[in-house]
Design an enzyme around this catalytic site. Structure first.
Site, PDB file in Angstrom:
ATOM      1  N   SER A  92     -75.324  17.324   4.030  1.00 38.65           N
ATOM      2  CA  SER A  92     -75.667  18.514   3.718  1.00 38.65           C
ATOM      3  C   SER A  92     -76.422  18.882   5.324  1.00 38.65           C
ATOM      4  O   SER A  92     -76.911  18.243   6.024  1.00 38.65           O
ATOM      5  CB  SER A  92     -76.375  18.585   3.164  1.00 38.65           C
ATOM      6  N   TYR A 149     -85.021  17.632  -1.110  1.00 42.39           N
ATOM      7  CA  TYR A 149     -83.009  17.381  -0.583  1.00 42.39           C
ATOM      8  C   TYR A 149     -82.452  17.036   0.783  1.00 42.39           C
ATOM      9  O   TYR A 149     -81.912  16.301   0.505  1.00 42.39           O
ATOM     10  CB  TYR A 149     -82.966  18.484  -1.896  1.00 42.39           C
TER      11      TYR A 149
END
Length: 247
Positions: free
Chosen positions: A141, A172
């Site tokens: 990501s 995250y």
């Protein structure tokens, strides 16, 4: 015929499922894996009904025995693995109160997003080596990049808030930062066996009804591109849509 394994493919709207479809459309034999064997079987049948060569596989990357059984199944059925897509991950919106983050939730994310990927990659090494032309794609990501202009660590707020719908995803982001580091290390170790290892950011993808982002087909296409990098191509790098991203 090439053989591929895609983890975290248990949602029909998700990147994993669409990645399975696109790889199978290229003529690969694809193992669609999910923590729930029933869900994996159901979704594999959907793609078989489209005439694609897809098999269901129960796989929980946080469970060593599950990983062992899945690798054994691939070895028995195919004898090798050409493409490993490490897509399985948890995105937990970890609440922050008085600058205190729920570290138990953080630990669960690291177990799934980093350790699980690490565990499966090393267990699949003999099968990827048997391919002679193996590929590992770690679905990462931009949140794990230092310099991504929208979601990167430097340009994004801290743990309390984020630009992702104003919800906390700082933990995250750190798991994806660690995953990118794992990509670099595995790429160096696995290169001697002809295995290329890269990270891919699929972008912000609309994987839930009414969620923001681009179509899931576009995000999956970015992952599939990395699965088809030629033997002379890059390894240990970070991409989105075939273009290199900064760490």
């Amino acid at each position: 015929m090439k053989t591929a394994l895609v983890t975290g493919a248990g949602r029909r709207e998700g990147i994993g499922f669409e990645t399975v479809r696109q790889l199978a459309q290229q003529g690969m034999q694809v193992f669609l894996s999910a923590r729930s064997v029933e869900k994996a079987q159901q979704l594999a049948q959907v793609l078989r009904d489209e005439g694609l060569n897809v098999s269901a596989l129960q796989l929980d990357t946080t469970d060593p025995e599950s990983v062992t059984q899945a690798v054994r199944r691939i070895e028995e059925q195919s004898g090798r693995l050409d493409v490993l897509i490490n897509n399985a991950a948890i995105m937990a919106f970890t609440p922050v109160t008085d600058f205190r983050t729920d570290l138990d939730a953080v630990r669960q994310q690291f177990e799934a997003n980093l350790i699980g990927t690490w565990r499966l990659s090393q267990e699949c090494f003999p099968l990827l080596q048997a391919s002679g032309d193996g590929r590992i794609v770690n679905v990462s990501s931009g949140a794990g990049s230092f310099w991504d202009p929208d979601f990167g660590l430097v340009n994004n707020p801290g743990f309390e808030m984020s630009k992702f719908g104003d919800v906390p995803i700082g933990s995250y982001a750190l798991t994806k930062l660690a995953l990118n580091g794992l990509t670099i290390k595995l790429a160096k170790d696995f290169n001697k066996a002809g295995i290329l290892v890269n990270s891919v950011c699929p972008g912000l993808v609309a994987t839930y009804p009414n969620s923001p982002g681009r179509p899931v087909e576009d995000g999956a296409r970015s992952v599939v591109w990395a699965a088809n990098i030629p033997a002379t191509g890059p390894t240990g790098l970070f991409f989105r849509d075939g273009k290199q991203l900064p760490w």
